[in-house]
Design an enzyme around this catalytic site. Structure first.
Site, PDB file in Angstrom:
ATOM      1  N   LYS A   1       0.816  -1.215   0.000  1.00  0.00           N
ATOM      2  CA  LYS A   1       0.000   0.000   0.000  1.00  0.00           C
ATOM      3  C   LYS A   1       0.853   1.271   0.000  1.00  0.00           C
ATOM      4  O   LYS A   1       0.615   2.195  -0.794  1.00  0.00           O
ATOM      5  CB  LYS A   1      -0.912   0.029   1.229  1.00  0.00           C
ATOM      6  CG  LYS A   1      -1.939  -1.060   1.290  1.00  0.00           C
ATOM      7  CD  LYS A   1      -2.831  -0.908   2.505  1.00  0.00           C
ATOM      8  CE  LYS A   1      -2.136  -1.174   3.813  1.00  0.00           C
ATOM      9  NZ  LYS A   1      -1.759  -2.593   3.993  1.00  0.00           N
ATOM     10  N   THR A   2       1.818   1.312   0.912  1.00  0.00           N
ATOM     11  CA  THR A   2       2.607   2.538   1.063  1.00  0.00           C
ATOM     12  C   THR A   2       3.384   2.855  -0.210  1.00  0.00           C
ATOM     13  O   THR A   2       3.406   4.004  -0.670  1.00  0.00           O
ATOM     14  CB  THR A   2       3.577   2.395   2.252  1.00  0.00           C
ATOM     15  OG1 THR A   2       2.813   2.202   3.450  1.00  0.00           O
ATOM     16  CG2 THR A   2       4.438   3.632   2.402  1.00  0.00           C
TER      17      THR A   2
ATOM     18  N   GLU B   1      -3.565   6.052   1.466  1.00  0.00           N
ATOM     19  CA  GLU B   1      -3.347   4.661   1.823  1.00  0.00           C
ATOM     20  C   GLU B   1      -4.535   4.201   2.659  1.00  0.00           C
ATOM     21  O   GLU B   1      -4.920   4.871   3.630  1.00  0.00           O
ATOM     22  CB  GLU B   1      -2.044   4.531   2.609  1.00  0.00           C
ATOM     23  CG  GLU B   1      -1.675   3.116   2.971  1.00  0.00           C
ATOM     24  CD  GLU B   1      -0.283   3.012   3.572  1.00  0.00           C
ATOM     25  OE1 GLU B   1      -0.048   2.045   4.305  1.00  0.00           O
ATOM     26  OE2 GLU B   1       0.552   3.899   3.310  1.00  0.00           O
TER      27      GLU B   1
END
Length: 463
Positions: A121-122, A165
């Site tokens: 995600k990051t 995110e």
């Protein structure tokens, strides 16, 4: 014109303001003109940077830190019920707002792109944020890590796109209403909150159901993500785009060419091939970049321009981040803490290392995760030439009887790994200095404070 500050967020107080998710929201609110205050357990660069944008940051938690005129107290799932500031908020009748609700409020009236998945995600959020900024679109963004260039995890921009995110760990991503959503992968993790894959799928389906009518769901090639795509296939007002190397992908990755610590990636989208460079090694990062490309295009960005702009991404803190080099040894930091992430990063570093040795310093994160996945963690460490394993980083959890790092070291040895338990974190730099030789790569790995060891190892190597 800047979006309005929600009334409840005019004078917010953040408990744990230095956290990755909390600090980003606080930073954006401060940039919009809110009177932001909060507290954190210890002094940090994040606390200093928040003060620089006008926030009041107290060190330590005490009831007196909470101003009586605060309009809301913002908490994450990590804040315990007996926190003195939270107790005081209840006494004063100040509304308590979860971090996810605060972030959802910031995205109101903006075109949101939410990036979800068990892993990646990051990085993917960061890739999009950097590329859109490079194109002059001035996006707002909230990321769970610091960008290598700007050195910050969040920004309030004047553009109409907000990239966020979306965290599944506590189901908080179900609060968002994105125009475009990415789901990179779906696996069982966060065992304190999810008992089975059935619960995980239920949670991700609830997230997908929040995508705005006419919006897009971009799914990765992971089987869990493809299963999610099948589960939401009946929704007529949702476009699903599958990204990957397989023949059934709607946006197909046709080439990933490793080039040392970078890769050249080609993605075929809508009949046109786009080739660009990804500045971190590993096939999984190439897949992240491809998902970012597709999401941006579905939000209306020109694909050729976005592909070129993705080359501007130079990494994010703790995602195979080079911390430095000393005595011919490179020290790299990885946030990987789930076996899938560990395997992906170790395979990427193994390819980048070529004939060099790969030495790993691994810190398990959470007792519950170690209890459920310790065997797989140990097997992943067999990809390294040698590993040091620290004690479990507890974070928000209390110990579980019988659950220790020995679950990992025993599994690693059974898989043929050269592994050593090092309970004393302070001894790690000395041990690594005694092992490492010129040309070696040292990888500090885990979601806890193992990241602090990088500078210590470099200093000891230099000495």
């Amino acid at each position: 014109m800047a979006p309005a500050i929600p009334a409840a967020m005019e004078r917010p107080h953040f408990i744990g303001i230095g956290g990755a998710g909390m600090s980003g929201i606080a930073r954006i609110l401060a940039s919009r003109g809110a009177a932001v205050a909060g507290s954190d357990a210890r002094e940090s660069e994040t606390a200093a940077s928040l003060r620089a944008v006008g926030a009041t940051v107290h060190i330590g938690h005490a009831a007196g830190h909470l101003a009586p005129d605060a309009t809301a107290v913002v908490v994450s799932s990590a804040i315990r019920a007996d926190n003195p500031e939270l107790v005081r908020a209840h006494e004063l009748g100040i509304p308590v707002v979860h971090r996810s609700d605060a972030l959802a409020a910031l995205m109101t009236d903006l075109r949101a792109i939410a990036v979800a998945g068990t892993h990646g995600k990051t990085t993917t959020t960061s890739m999009l944020a950097v590329a859109l900024t490079e194109l002059g679109l001035d996006p707002s963004y909230a990321i769970g890590g610091d960008l290598a260039g700007p050195g910050t995890n969040a920004r309030h921009g004047a553009g109409e796109i907000f990239v966020a995110e979306a965290d599944e760990s506590d189901r908080s991503f179900q609060k968002y209403e994105p125009e475009v959503a990415i789901v990179l992968n779906v696996e069982l993790d966060h065992h304190a909150n999810y008992a089975s894959m059935a619960e995980i799928y239920e949670s991700f389906e609830a997230f997908a159901a929040r995508i705005r009518p006419g919006g897009t769901l971009v799914v990765g090639e992971h089987e869990g993500a493809r299963e999610l795509a099948r589960r939401v296939a009946g929704r007529q007002d949702l476009r699903v785009v599958r990204v990957g190397e397989s023949a059934d992908s709607d946006a197909r990755i046709t080439a990933v060419v490793p080039q040392g610590m970078t890769s050249e990636v080609t993605v075929e989208l809508d009949g046109t091939a786009h080739t660009f460079t990804v500045s971190v090694p590993g096939r999984h990062y190439a897949h992240n970049a491809a998902a970012a490309l597709v999401a941006g295009v579905r939000a209306g960005v020109d694909p050729a321009a976005l592909a070129r702009a993705l080359t501007a991404y130079t990494g994010v803190g703790r995602r195979l981040q080079l911390k430095g080099e000393a005595a011919g040894v490179q020290v790299i930091d990885s946030y990987a803490h789930h076996p899938t992430e560990m395997t992906a990063d170790l395979e990427a570093m193994r390819a980048a290392a070529e004939s060099a040795r790969l030495l790993v310093v691994f810190q398990p994160h959470l007792f519950s995760r170690t209890q459920e996945l310790g065997l797989e963690m140990g097997r992943a460490l067999a990809l390294a030439d040698a590993s040091l394993v620290l004690d479990i980083y507890p974070a928000r959890e209390d110990p579980i009887p019988g659950v220790t790092s020995a679950l990992i070291t025993d599994a690693a040895r059974a898989a043929g790994a050269d592994v050593t338990a090092v309970p004393d974190k302070a001894a790690v730099a000395e041990v690594v200095a005694g092992m490492a030789k010129p040309g070696d790569l040292v990888l500090t790995m885990g979601a806890g404070d193992v990241t602090d060891l990088g500078p210590e190892i470099l200093a000891r190597l230099s000495a």
